[in-house]
Design a protein around this motif. Structure first.
Motif, short mmCIF file in Angstrom:
data_model
loop_
_atom_site.label_atom_id
_atom_site.label_comp_id
_atom_site.label_asym_id
_atom_site.label_seq_id
_atom_site.Cartn_x
_atom_site.Cartn_y
_atom_site.Cartn_z
N PHE A 4 0.95 -1.15 -0.36
CA PHE A 4 0.07 -0.21 -0.29
C PHE A 4 1.01 1.44 -0.03
O PHE A 4 2.22 1.38 0.12
N ASP A 5 0.36 2.79 -0.31
CA ASP A 5 0.91 3.56 -0.56
C ASP A 5 0.99 4.36 1.07
O ASP A 5 -0.23 4.16 1.59
N MET A 6 2.15 4.97 1.14
CA MET A 6 2.00 5.50 2.85
C MET A 6 2.89 6.75 2.79
O MET A 6 3.98 6.78 1.77
N GLN A 7 3.03 7.32 3.74
CA GLN A 7 4.24 8.77 4.31
C GLN A 7 5.33 7.70 4.67
O GLN A 7 4.94 6.26 4.89
N PRO A 8 7.03 8.30 3.81
CA PRO A 8 7.97 7.63 3.76
C PRO A 8 8.13 7.14 5.60
O PRO A 8 8.78 6.18 5.69
N GLU A 66 18.43 -0.91 5.73
CA GLU A 66 18.56 -0.19 5.58
C GLU A 66 17.97 1.09 4.40
O GLU A 66 17.55 1.83 4.19
N GLU A 67 16.98 -0.21 4.11
CA GLU A 67 15.68 0.35 3.56
C GLU A 67 15.23 1.59 4.88
O GLU A 67 15.03 2.95 4.06
N ALA A 68 15.71 1.22 5.76
CA ALA A 68 14.38 2.29 7.05
C ALA A 68 15.46 3.71 6.99
O ALA A 68 14.96 4.33 7.29
N ILE A 69 16.98 3.64 6.84
CA ILE A 69 17.13 4.51 7.12
C ILE A 69 17.58 5.09 6.18
O ILE A 69 19.04 6.49 6.08
N ALA A 70 17.54 4.64 4.57
CA ALA A 70 18.32 5.00 3.38
C ALA A 70 18.03 6.33 3.48
O ALA A 70 19.30 7.10 3.15
N ASP A 71 16.99 6.94 3.49
CA ASP A 71 16.63 9.06 3.60
C ASP A 71 17.06 9.74 4.88
O ASP A 71 17.11 10.72 4.83
N LYS A 72 17.98 8.87 5.46
CA LYS A 72 18.17 9.49 6.71
C LYS A 72 17.81 10.80 7.48
O LYS A 72 17.90 11.51 8.18
N THR A 73 16.10 10.11 7.15
CA THR A 73 14.87 11.31 8.45
C THR A 73 14.88 9.76 9.13
O THR A 73 13.95 10.75 10.20
N TYR A 74 14.63 8.53 9.80
CA TYR A 74 14.73 8.16 10.43
C TYR A 74 15.46 6.83 11.27
O TYR A 74 16.67 7.00 10.09
N PHE A 75 15.40 7.08 12.61
CA PHE A 75 16.88 6.40 13.18
C PHE A 75 16.20 4.94 13.84
O PHE A 75 15.22 5.18 15.02
N LEU A 76 16.93 3.64 14.00
CA LEU A 76 16.37 3.02 14.08
C LEU A 76 16.73 3.64 15.71
O LEU A 76 17.26 3.71 16.77
N SER A 77 15.19 2.54 17.05
CA SER A 77 15.07 2.21 18.37
C SER A 77 16.40 1.23 18.25
O SER A 77 17.35 1.22 18.16
#
Length: 460
Positions: free
Chosen positions: A179-183, A211-222
């Motif tokens: 599904f489409d969703m916000q980044p 790596e997909e989760a942090i690719a845009d450098k806007t999300y930080f892993l817990s």
């Protein structure tokens, strides 16, 4: 009813003058010059409750919504019961909230039952009823009125993770990716999927998801996701077999998933921000918003939306919708089949949840709760959290290195039916950190501490 005054109240509400709208709706309710027709009392109390929610007064909102439910002629009972459940949930009264959600979904005229199912699922998660919550999230995902089943599928995956079924969580998360969703939501989903892959021992897929989760450098892993990421990277670099790596991970990994803390409860807060429900819950408003997109999840009892098709649909159309063939908001095909497969899995889990939870080392209070009690007051812990089989003379020596920290962090849990090990990090008054390994033994349905020792990661 004084329609002129009612329109003025709606206009004030539209302009976000919620206090003025509350006064106008109340005056309209009390205006003896204009007797109320059947259903109008329920409508006014519905709107009064909405104003009180916006003014962050859920207790009085509960009173108003309850008055609305007393008007049997009012035609939006499903919406009111949903709002009533949200108000109870915001006060952490989850038992009453669930009862309201259950009444809401039984209302055949409810245009958006998925909102009640989402609220019900989150409330059940708060009560630790992961299997039952999974059923509710499945219903929310299957509801054709749900324009975005992503959150329902995410939370369904969370339920699987809480039940230590990471392979099923992977299936749920992968379905959500269609599904489409916000980044930001997609990043969280990828991180959660990465942890599920790690729990399954699929390290290469886990590395890709992280790596997909942090690719845009806007999300930080817990913290727990970071540990799993490093573990997956190390396994891939060393060429460790997935089977062996999976065994290690299942012993020490944080199986929390995206929305569940280490104790299996949802991390979504029941807080209402600026009058709007958080992602966990959805309020239904009874008036039209000037900018509906700024209030996601809201739909009013008399809002300017086209519900005609819902109420006038033929049996054939309803059957088609129930099979997932009406894909107005679906972006990919074959999603319905995958969700139905998840439904079958959840039903099986619900039947086996009790026995499974015990054999897999779960209990109440949980090992995380016992750990928090231990570190909150080590001096008092000797009388409350230690097993009766522990030598009382040995307890002071165990407690000597224990740092008092009510917010102790649980880094990981290794469970079995009779014994469990908790890895925790406490923060000292000076700001330093100390790691511990807490061993526990089964005591009925709960857990008791059998040993506490300092822990150094190199020992693993």
């Amino acid at each position: 009813m004084n329609n002129e005054l009612f329109d003025q109240a709606n206009e004030r509400y539209r302009l976000r003058d919620y206090r003025g709208a509350l006064m106008a709706f109340t005056e309209c309710l009390q205006d003896t010059n204009f007797p109320l027709a059947p259903g109008e009392m329920g409508l006014l109390y519905h709107q009064i409750g909405n104003c009180l929610v916006k003014l962050k007064n859920p207790r009085e909102a509960i009173q108003a919504y309850s008055q609305a439910t007393a008007d049997t002629a009012y035609g939006a009972m499903g919406t009111v019961e949903c709002n009533l459940g949200m108000a109870y949930a915001s006060l952490r009264d989850y038992e009453n909230a669930i009862r309201c959600f259950e009444r809401s979904v039984t209302d055949a005229a409810n245009p958006t039952p998925y909102k009640s199912y989402m609220g019900m699922g989150n409330a059940l998660m708060k009560l630790g009823k992961s299997a039952e919550a999974g059923v509710a999230f499945r219903e929310a995902a299957l509801d054709e009125s749900n324009p975005d089943p992503t959150k329902a599928l995410l939370n369904l995956g969370v339920c699987f993770m809480a039940l230590n079924r990471p392979a099923d969580a992977v299936a749920s998360y992968e379905s959500a990716l269609q599904f489409d969703m916000q980044p930001a939501t997609r990043n969280k989903l990828q991180a959660s999927l990465g942890q599920a892959y790690v729990a399954c021992g699929q390290m290469e897929k886990a590395v890709h998801a992280f790596e997909e989760a942090i690719a845009d450098k806007t999300y930080f892993l817990s913290d727990s996701a970071s540990v799993d990421y490093q573990r997956a990277v190390g396994a891939v670099a060393q060429g460790t077999s997935e089977q062996n790596q999976a065994t290690q991970v299942l012993q020490l990994a944080d199986m929390s998933g995206l929305d569940v803390a280490a104790d299996g409860t949802s991390v979504y807060d029941d807080v209402v921000y600026d009058g709007d429900a958080s992602e966990a819950f959805y309020y239904d408003e009874g008036t039209y918003e000037a900018d509906p997109e700024s209030f996601p999840g809201y739909v009013g009892a008399y809002e300017n939306v086209d519900n005609d098709r819902f109420f006038t649909a033929t049996d054939a159309e309803l059957e088609q919708w129930s099979r997932g063939l009406a894909k107005q908001d679906r972006k990919r095909r074959n999603v319905g089949l995958k969700i139905l497969l998840l439904f079958v899995i959840v039903i099986v889990l619900a039947a086996a949840a009790g026995v499974f939870a015990y054999t897999q080392g779960y209990g109440y209070p949980t090992v995380q709760m016992v750990t928090t009690e231990l570190f909150s007051d080590p001096s008092a812990a000797a009388d409350t959290v230690f097993s009766a089989d522990v030598d009382k003379d040995a307890i002071p020596a165990m407690l000597d290195p224990v740092v008092t920290d009510p917010d102790v962090a649980v880094d990981g849990v290794s469970r079995s039916m009779t014994e469990s090990t908790v890895y925790a990090t406490a923060t000292t008054e000076e700001g330093g950190s100390v790691q511990y390994r807490v061993s526990m033994v089964r005591d009925g349905i709960t857990w008791k501490v059998s040993n506490v020792e300092l822990y150094f990661p190199s020992q693993a």
